[in-house]
Design a protein around this motif. Structure first.
Motif, PDB file in Angstrom:
ATOM      1  N   PHE A  29       0.835  -1.190   0.000  1.00 20.12           N
ATOM      2  CA  PHE A  29       0.000   0.000   0.000  1.00 20.12           C
ATOM      3  C   PHE A  29       0.873   1.245   0.000  1.00 20.12           C
ATOM      4  O   PHE A  29       2.077   1.192   0.293  1.00 20.12           O
ATOM      5  CB  PHE A  29      -0.915   0.021   1.238  1.00 20.12           C
ATOM      6  N   SER A  30       0.269   2.379  -0.320  1.00 20.57           N
ATOM      7  CA  SER A  30       0.919   3.685  -0.189  1.00 20.57           C
ATOM      8  C   SER A  30      -0.113   4.671   0.348  1.00 20.57           C
ATOM      9  O   SER A  30      -1.295   4.601  -0.001  1.00 20.57           O
ATOM     10  CB  SER A  30       1.493   4.170  -1.525  1.00 20.57           C
ATOM     11  N   TYR A  31       0.355   5.560   1.208  1.00 17.50           N
ATOM     12  CA  TYR A  31      -0.514   6.557   1.838  1.00 17.50           C
ATOM     13  C   TYR A  31       0.087   7.939   1.595  1.00 17.50           C
ATOM     14  O   TYR A  31       1.298   8.142   1.747  1.00 17.50           O
ATOM     15  CB  TYR A  31      -0.634   6.302   3.336  1.00 17.50           C
ATOM     16  N   GLU A  32      -0.761   8.889   1.215  1.00 19.05           N
ATOM     17  CA  GLU A  32      -0.297  10.256   0.967  1.00 19.05           C
ATOM     18  C   GLU A  32      -1.145  11.234   1.760  1.00 19.05           C
ATOM     19  O   GLU A  32      -2.331  11.433   1.471  1.00 19.05           O
ATOM     20  CB  GLU A  32      -0.346  10.592  -0.519  1.00 19.05           C
ATOM     21  N   GLY A  33      -0.542  11.838   2.787  1.00 21.87           N
ATOM     22  CA  GLY A  33      -1.200  12.858   3.580  1.00 21.87           C
ATOM     23  C   GLY A  33      -0.800  14.247   3.127  1.00 21.87           C
ATOM     24  O   GLY A  33      -0.151  14.415   2.082  1.00 21.87           O
TER      25      GLY A  33
END
Length: 321
Positions: A95-99
């Motif tokens: 997965f990848s998360y971008e805040g």
């Protein structure tokens, strides 16, 4: 061909291109790209992206110095969180998360083919089985990140990256060892500056130390400067590399551009004069080489033809839906 027509006919804003010299086709729409010659495929609809993925976060997990690695697989967009299932350059899921100011990526890598042709460190061979991750914090003036992983065959590895930017100037520095795809580097520095009248770009990469005398080490450098005055542009560019296979390449180019005309000096010995417009282009070199291309369009049908001094002729026809 019939399959591509069946796919494209119901779609609007699409183009179907035929290359007669290669007997190949390409279909481009707002969310689909298929190229039979390059075996390329891309699909994006709603929350799903498939084929060649564009995520820079995924590219950085396999190439933390350049972020230009070809990634093939499937991604599911869940807002700030993306789920990934990859099949190239290796089988992996994660997965990848971008805040707003934080980015995080994680992959379980099943490994793949290794490069055994060179006498290099195991950490340079590429696709070891293990886990890959990245975390990055970004501010308006600076950013700090790390690409990390653990691979049972070689242990823990890490690459640190930092950058600072202000008033059109950005300086970034990357250092560490990691199983990568492409260039094998240990240290990389890049400088970019953009203003109204001047653009500068400088980058320098250095490979890891030799395992023993005679082992090749990667080297890479690029310098580019563009001076912009009224309608004229003057660009100086130099590139050089020394690959881990012992291949050395270098090139230089100086170009003066004004309106639709270019005058270039390549490697200090060949002069090129070029003209370009929306429908035609011509380039002539002092070494006797030349290349010309023309394009015409009528009723949604576009024909493009190019010729060169090497007796090469290429053409393609595009139908716009």
């Amino acid at each position: 061909m019939i399959l591509l027509l069946l796919i494209s006919l119901p779609l609007s804003s699409s183009a179907l291109t035929y290359y007669p010299d290669r007997s190949e086709f390409a279909l481009r729409t707002d969310d689909i790209y298929i190229d039979t010659g390059e075996s390329e495929f891309y699909f994006q609809r709603g929350h799903i992206e498939a084929g060649r993925l564009s995520s820079r976060q995924l590219q950085s997990l396999y190439s933390p110095f350049y972020r230009k690695t070809k990634i093939l697989g499937l991604s599911l967009d869940r807002g700030r969180l993306d789920l990934h299932l990859l099949y190239y350059p290796s089988l992996a899921e994660g997965f990848s998360y971008e805040g707003e100011k934080t980015r995080l990526s994680f992959l379980v890598d099943r490994g793949g083919s290794l490069d055994d042709d060179l006498l290099v460190k195991n950490s340079q061979r590429g696709l070891w089985e293990g886990v890959r991750g990245e975390v990055e914090f970004e501010h308006s003036f600076w950013s700090l990140g790390a690409t990390f992983g653990f691979f049972p065959s070689i242990g823990p590895m890490c690459v640190i990256r930092m950058a600072a930017r202000s008033s059109g100037l950005e300086i970034s520095y990357t250092r560490g060892e990691f199983p990568t795809v492409g260039r094998r580097l240990e240290e990389y520095i890049r400088l970019d500056y953009r203003s109204r009248y001047l653009d500068l770009q400088y980058s320098l990469g250095r490979g890891t130390d030799a395992v023993r005398v005679g082992t090749w080490r990667e080297r890479y450098s690029r310098e580019k400067a563009t001076l912009k005055l009224f309608m004229a542009r003057f660009t100086v560019e130099r590139n050089g590399s020394y690959s881990s296979r012992g291949k050395r390449t270098k090139s230089s180019m100086m170009t003066l551009s004004f309106s639709s005309f270019d005058i270039s000096l390549k490697d200090t010995d060949v002069i090129y004069i070029a003209y370009r417009s929306k429908r035609a282009a011509l380039r002539i070199g002092s070494d006797g080489t030349w290349r010309a291309s023309m394009e015409t369009e009528r009723s949604g049908l576009r024909l493009s033809v190019s010729f060169s001094s090497k007796e090469e002729v290429s053409a393609y026809v595009t139908y716009l839906f």
